[in-house]
Design a protein around this motif. Sequence first.
Motif, mmCIF file in Angstrom:
data_model
loop_
_atom_site.group_PDB
_atom_site.id
_atom_site.type_symbol
_atom_site.label_atom_id
_atom_site.label_comp_id
_atom_site.label_asym_id
_atom_site.label_seq_id
_atom_site.Cartn_x
_atom_site.Cartn_y
_atom_site.Cartn_z
ATOM 1 N N ASP A 193 0.832 -1.206 0.000
ATOM 2 C CA ASP A 193 0.000 0.000 0.000
ATOM 3 C C ASP A 193 0.859 1.244 0.000
ATOM 4 N N LYS A 252 -0.160 3.583 -3.142
ATOM 5 C CA LYS A 252 -1.047 4.737 -2.971
ATOM 6 C C LYS A 252 -0.633 5.742 -1.913
ATOM 7 N N GLU A 253 0.508 5.573 -1.271
ATOM 8 C CA GLU A 253 0.809 6.483 -0.178
ATOM 9 C C GLU A 253 2.076 7.319 -0.360
ATOM 10 N N ARG A 304 3.884 10.117 4.204
ATOM 11 C CA ARG A 304 2.966 9.215 3.519
ATOM 12 C C ARG A 304 1.667 9.942 3.251
ATOM 13 N N GLU A 307 -1.554 9.655 3.303
ATOM 14 C CA GLU A 307 -2.705 8.905 3.766
ATOM 15 C C GLU A 307 -3.699 9.845 4.398
ATOM 16 N N ARG A 308 -4.901 9.336 4.664
ATOM 17 C CA ARG A 308 -5.854 10.107 5.445
ATOM 18 C C ARG A 308 -5.356 10.120 6.876
ATOM 19 N N ARG A 321 -1.467 9.056 13.253
ATOM 20 C CA ARG A 321 -1.000 8.838 11.881
ATOM 21 C C ARG A 321 -1.000 10.160 11.150
ATOM 22 N N ARG A 346 0.733 12.738 7.858
ATOM 23 C CA ARG A 346 1.311 12.729 6.512
ATOM 24 C C ARG A 346 2.796 13.040 6.564
#
Length: 417
Positions: free
Chosen positions: A59, A63-64, A112, A114-115, A120, A122
């Motif tokens: 992943d 997509k990241e 990354r 990501e949402r 978490r 970015r």
Amino acid sequence: MKYQAPKGVSEYFPPRSSWFEHVIWKLEESALAANYRFIETPIFEDTELFARGVGETTDVVTKEMYTFEDRGGRSITLRPEGTAGVIRSIIENGLDRGQLPVKVFYSGPFFRAERPQAGRYRQFFQFGIEAVGVDDPALDAEVISVAHLAFQKLGLTDYQIQINSLGDKESRNIHREDLLSFIRKANFDQETIDRAEKNPLRIFDDKRGEVQEKIKNAPLLSQFLSSESKIKFEQVKSNLDKLQIPYLVNERLVRGLDYYTGTTFEFVHNRLGAQATICGGGRYDGLMETLGGQALSGIGFGLGIDRTLLAMESEGIELKDRQYVDIYIIPISDTAKNLALEMAVNCRRGGFVADVAFGNRGLKGSMKAADKMATHFVLVLGDDELSSGSGRLKRMSDGEEFSVSLTSLVDELRAIL
RNA sequence: GUGGGCGUAGCUCAGCUGGUAGAGCACCCGGUUGUGGUCCGGGAUGUCGCGGGUUCGACCCCCGUCGCUCACCCCA
């Protein structure tokens, strides 16, 4: 508000930034204590490095990644993890041609796309170590112990260490086929099946209850481990036992990066939200070769600094602001102003933390300011002091005053501090 | 990419069934002339995210939009 930080980035500003610094320092201290050396690699690399290193099907890669083209038309990617870049540097600079293992640590921002959610981001901060060139179960245990020691230094207690062995390539291939046919028979939705086709192990990480229910009886990798892999894993565990590092074998522990083989582990904190892994890592047998180096094994971990800070806060660990001021000089006349900064700089040259009451807050306001910034001593500079050449150092903790000569302030400070 | 929650002073939030805004903390000033922490008094601050609609009237209702946040996939 006109400008705000990009989505999903964490910022550290005073006073919390000093806790952030403290965490990094403890991590470095732990790595240095185990003779790991500092390495600083670029924040961006050739996109291909991550695609090959981390794995085309992951992943992270699909997509990241923050990927862009530079002015020369090259595809560049902001580093999503640390190992690929470090291995590249080891190969490129020939570190693996000297004494082995090569033991290095790094620290810095990673990216990354990501949402974002709790824990978490970015842009996040990670600390990591890598030990390359020696395939020794004791080294696996050492790597785990470095993270464990760091967390202990930071005062963390409410976490568990989960470990597993992903075995060697052969063991994995046999298991893979077996697991895949199990999954195909278990009628999952198409998306889940597609994901499983790429890397069936990931199904163990699925958090949906119905999925977990269906894979209750799925074949586990542990049943397919070669005897060599089993022995190594046993040695890692007995090493950890000897070090009195508690761990939990989690046969369903898998990691999202393709390069892992053999020992894998995660430090999972018990009071964090969905993103509770504060440190994760493992051994990677094929990575050096994949990136064009010698066929050497390696092991390492990545440790989330943001998450570690959150974990400490969740445990209520008291984080003190480390900043303090040894001497705060308050000029209360215009002529004193010139001297105040000069004296402060002299104190700094003498090794003290010194600050000046800038602006025109008045004596009372300046005293309040001194109080708020954890000041040890205050020196008021007015006409009296200028003409007499001496002043009174006020100790803020108890209010006691010491008369000092302005010309030998640094020595006087040394004497009473 | 998908789903939930939320957007009121710098921060944490209150604001009853719609009548144009408050508290605590923080901040600043003061409690007599050159000495802080406590206490007391005073003060500044908001286009109630933005746009539209309903209404005599909306922070409160409706729609849209932006933002934040949590969660899923996955990861530190």
